[in-house]
Design an enzyme around this catalytic site. Structure first.
Site, PDB file in Angstrom:
ATOM      1  N   HIS A   2      -9.761   1.928  -0.053  1.00 32.25           N
ATOM      2  CA  HIS A   2      -8.304   1.814  -0.054  1.00 32.25           C
ATOM      3  C   HIS A   2      -7.836   1.257  -1.387  1.00 32.25           C
ATOM      4  O   HIS A   2      -8.084   0.094  -1.709  1.00 32.25           O
ATOM      5  CB  HIS A   2      -7.874   0.911   1.102  1.00 32.25           C
ATOM      6  CG  HIS A   2      -6.397   0.838   1.307  1.00 32.25           C
ATOM      7  ND1 HIS A   2      -5.494   1.588   0.585  1.00 32.25           N
ATOM      8  CD2 HIS A   2      -5.643   0.070   2.151  1.00 32.25           C
ATOM      9  CE1 HIS A   2      -4.273   1.303   0.986  1.00 32.25           C
ATOM     10  NE2 HIS A   2      -4.346   0.383   1.928  1.00 32.25           N
ATOM     11  N   CYS A  16       0.804  -1.221   0.000  1.00 37.24           N
ATOM     12  CA  CYS A  16       0.000   0.000   0.000  1.00 37.24           C
ATOM     13  C   CYS A  16       0.840   1.275   0.000  1.00 37.24           C
ATOM     14  O   CYS A  16       0.281   2.375  -0.074  1.00 37.24           O
ATOM     15  CB  CYS A  16      -0.951  -0.018   1.198  1.00 37.24           C
ATOM     16  SG  CYS A  16      -1.978  -1.496   1.241  1.00 37.24           S
ATOM     17  N   GLU A  43      -1.020   5.128  13.612  1.00 32.95           N
ATOM     18  CA  GLU A  43      -0.733   6.376  12.905  1.00 32.95           C
ATOM     19  C   GLU A  43      -0.959   7.587  13.812  1.00 32.95           C
ATOM     20  O   GLU A  43      -0.166   8.540  13.801  1.00 32.95           O
ATOM     21  CB  GLU A  43      -1.591   6.493  11.649  1.00 32.95           C
ATOM     22  CG  GLU A  43      -1.235   7.703  10.802  1.00 32.95           C
ATOM     23  CD  GLU A  43      -1.867   7.703   9.432  1.00 32.95           C
ATOM     24  OE1 GLU A  43      -1.470   8.542   8.588  1.00 32.95           O
ATOM     25  OE2 GLU A  43      -2.772   6.867   9.182  1.00 32.95           O
ATOM     26  N   LYS A  93      -9.600   8.076   2.345  1.00 35.31           N
ATOM     27  CA  LYS A  93     -10.045   6.702   2.083  1.00 35.31           C
ATOM     28  C   LYS A  93     -11.458   6.461   2.611  1.00 35.31           C
ATOM     29  O   LYS A  93     -12.113   5.508   2.192  1.00 35.31           O
ATOM     30  CB  LYS A  93      -9.072   5.700   2.700  1.00 35.31           C
ATOM     31  CG  LYS A  93      -7.708   5.652   2.026  1.00 35.31           C
ATOM     32  CD  LYS A  93      -6.806   4.625   2.682  1.00 35.31           C
ATOM     33  CE  LYS A  93      -5.420   4.607   2.056  1.00 35.31           C
ATOM     34  NZ  LYS A  93      -4.653   5.830   2.318  1.00 35.31           N
ATOM     35  N   HIS A 111      -2.786   7.966   6.141  1.00 33.65           N
ATOM     36  CA  HIS A 111      -2.980   6.645   5.522  1.00 33.65           C
ATOM     37  C   HIS A 111      -4.357   6.116   5.917  1.00 33.65           C
ATOM     38  O   HIS A 111      -5.114   5.675   5.067  1.00 33.65           O
ATOM     39  CB  HIS A 111      -1.874   5.692   5.972  1.00 33.65           C
ATOM     40  CG  HIS A 111      -1.937   4.363   5.296  1.00 33.65           C
ATOM     41  ND1 HIS A 111      -1.786   4.218   3.934  1.00 33.65           N
ATOM     42  CD2 HIS A 111      -2.141   3.115   5.787  1.00 33.65           C
ATOM     43  CE1 HIS A 111      -1.892   2.934   3.615  1.00 33.65           C
ATOM     44  NE2 HIS A 111      -2.112   2.252   4.718  1.00 33.65           N
ATOM     45  N   PHE A 132       1.876  -3.404   3.985  1.00 30.89           N
ATOM     46  CA  PHE A 132       2.240  -4.707   4.532  1.00 30.89           C
ATOM     47  C   PHE A 132       3.728  -4.968   4.278  1.00 30.89           C
ATOM     48  O   PHE A 132       4.266  -4.620   3.229  1.00 30.89           O
ATOM     49  CB  PHE A 132       1.426  -5.817   3.856  1.00 30.89           C
ATOM     50  CG  PHE A 132      -0.004  -5.914   4.311  1.00 30.89           C
ATOM     51  CD1 PHE A 132      -0.506  -5.124   5.321  1.00 30.89           C
ATOM     52  CD2 PHE A 132      -0.855  -6.825   3.702  1.00 30.89           C
ATOM     53  CE1 PHE A 132      -1.825  -5.232   5.730  1.00 30.89           C
ATOM     54  CE2 PHE A 132      -2.184  -6.945   4.102  1.00 30.89           C
ATOM     55  CZ  PHE A 132      -2.669  -6.152   5.114  1.00 30.89           C
TER      56      PHE A 132
END
Length: 431
Positions: free
Chosen positions: A356, A179, A330, A351, A319, A416
């Site tokens: 996403h 991502c 975050e 998002k 994010h 990831f």
């Protein structure tokens, strides 16, 4: 008088010479609209692009919602033969690239082709083709598989096709960092121009992974929201009732230029990219490092690279996927980096509207942030009805867009594998 060969000039630039890099063109194919203008107006209106999955029959799936691109016809950008020989993630990238080049009023010619690079990110690539060809293999045998399967499937083909279609002969690569891929691509393109290796770069991210196998895989991880009866409310970053992210698809492409190159042709400048920070958690395949330690280091590195103090930042495009663990990490990272200034940041989770986009997320987030700086508006965070107690005390711009001057903004992207990327953008000033 020394005469310098223009083609060799970049090699003569000292390694410590940092050229200024500006954004002069934008392209966007998204769940909120199929142009930068549609995308931006939908963001400001607080619309949701999330709905029931239509790309396939999702009735057997635990998650049956996604942020799909709607009303997109690749034949508007490619001929029929090329559509059949390329995957959807390539279609989206080619369309958004054409938009960005047209927006910037920039044309690639034989004279400048070697000074134009292409750096695109994707997390998954042509998984739709892979799934289709696997079915053909199992049902009809190996002799029936398409000879185009491999070049349609491999992740670098978006960057390759963009270069082929538009004639860009400079450095060409594909970042695959889950991502964080789109943001990594933009940061790498930024570095190429800074170092003088190219004058122009086409960059961003693209993804088209709303497919049966992808949805099944993420569902098996318990990563996706299952709020199927209320898709527009499903993505809930920083809300205590969030239950996972919502997959999306699309492409966000930017044209970056060395400042003097842009000035020489009278280009419109949306914003300047001034910092790039990237780190690794070295912790876990999916979970962030404790207290968002890796994310905090990425933000600090971007600020250091830009020569910007934390209290100079007004806005963060977070994010913020809507996962229980990721959002808290975050927030912890933002608090660690910004301290007493953290509550004064306008933090947007776009998002919540798009879903996403995985490897395409950094591209459209950077498009949104460049537009926020250019227009003086900050997009909202939808569905923040009951803030998570662990996320309270920060300004997430709930529900409605906000008009405000943005001189400095950050874009966060985490993937990831522990990949963390932060980009720093600044309002353009000739000084």
């Amino acid at each position: 008088m020394v005469v310098v060969d223009p083609a060799a000039a970049p090699m003569s630039i000292p390694s410590n010479f940092h050229r200024r890099v500006v954004i002069t063109g934008l392209g966007a194919i998204t769940p909120l609209g199929n142009s930068p203008g549609e995308f931006w107006q939908s963001l400001l209106a607080g619309r949701s692009g999330i709905g029931p999955i239509t790309h396939f029959d999702a009735s057997r799936h635990e998650c049956r919602i996604a942020g799909e691109v709607k009303g997109f016809d690749p034949l508007d950008y490619l001929d029929r033969k090329d559509v059949k020989r390329t995957d959807r993630f390539v279609h989206l990238a080619l369309a958004a690239t054409q938009q960005a080049l047209e927006d910037a009023q920039f044309r690639i010619t034989d004279l400048n082709a070697e000074q134009v690079g292409v750096i695109l990110g994707t997390g998954i690539g042509g998984i739709r083709v892979l799934e289709e060809q696997q079915t053909i293999y199992l049902q009809k045998g190996p002799d029936r598989c398409s000879p185009f399967m491999v070049p349609m499937m491999i992740a670098n083909m978006a960057a390759g096709h963009v270069a082929i279609r538009f004639g860009a002969k400079g450095p060409n690569s594909c970042t695959v960092t889950a991502c964080a891929s789109g943001s990594n691509a933009i940061g790498d393109a930024f570095r190429l121009i800074q170092r003088g290796e190219v004058q122009v770069a086409i960059t961003g991210g693209t993804e088209a992974a709303v497919t049966p196998l992808s949805v099944a895989g993420f569902s098996a991880m318990k990563a996706l929201s299952t709020r199927n009866d209320a898709p527009e409310q499903a993505c809930r970053p920083f809300d205590r009732d969030r239950d996972g992210f919502v997959m999306g698809e699309g492409a966000g492409i930017l044209l970056l230029e060395e400042l003097e190159h842009a000035r020489s042709r009278g280009a419109k400048i949306y914003a300047e990219i001034v910092g790039y920070g990237l780190t690794c958690d070295a912790h876990h395949i999916t979970n962030p490092a404790p207290a968002g330690e890796g994310a905090a280091r990425a933000m600090r590195l971007a600020l250091k690279d830009a020569g910007i103090q934390p209290d100079q930042v007004q806005h963060i495009n977070a994010h913020a996927t809507g996962t229980p663990v990721g959002d808290v990490a975050e927030v912890q990272a933002i608090r660690a980096v910004f301290g007493e200034h953290a509550p004064r940041l306008a933090i947007s989770a776009t998002k919540s509207m798009t879903g996403h986009l995985l490897g395409g997320a950094g591209g459209i987030a950077t498009v949104a942030t460049a537009l926020a700086i250019y227009h003086g508006w900050v997009p909202p965070t939808l569905n923040l009805d009951n803030p998570d107690p662990e996320c309270e005390g920060l300004d997430f711009v709930p529900h409605k867009a906000r008009q405000m001057a943005v001189d400095v903004a950050l874009v966060n992207a985490f993937g990831f594998g522990g990949h963390n990327v932060t980009l720093a953008l600044r309002r353009y000033s000739a000084d």
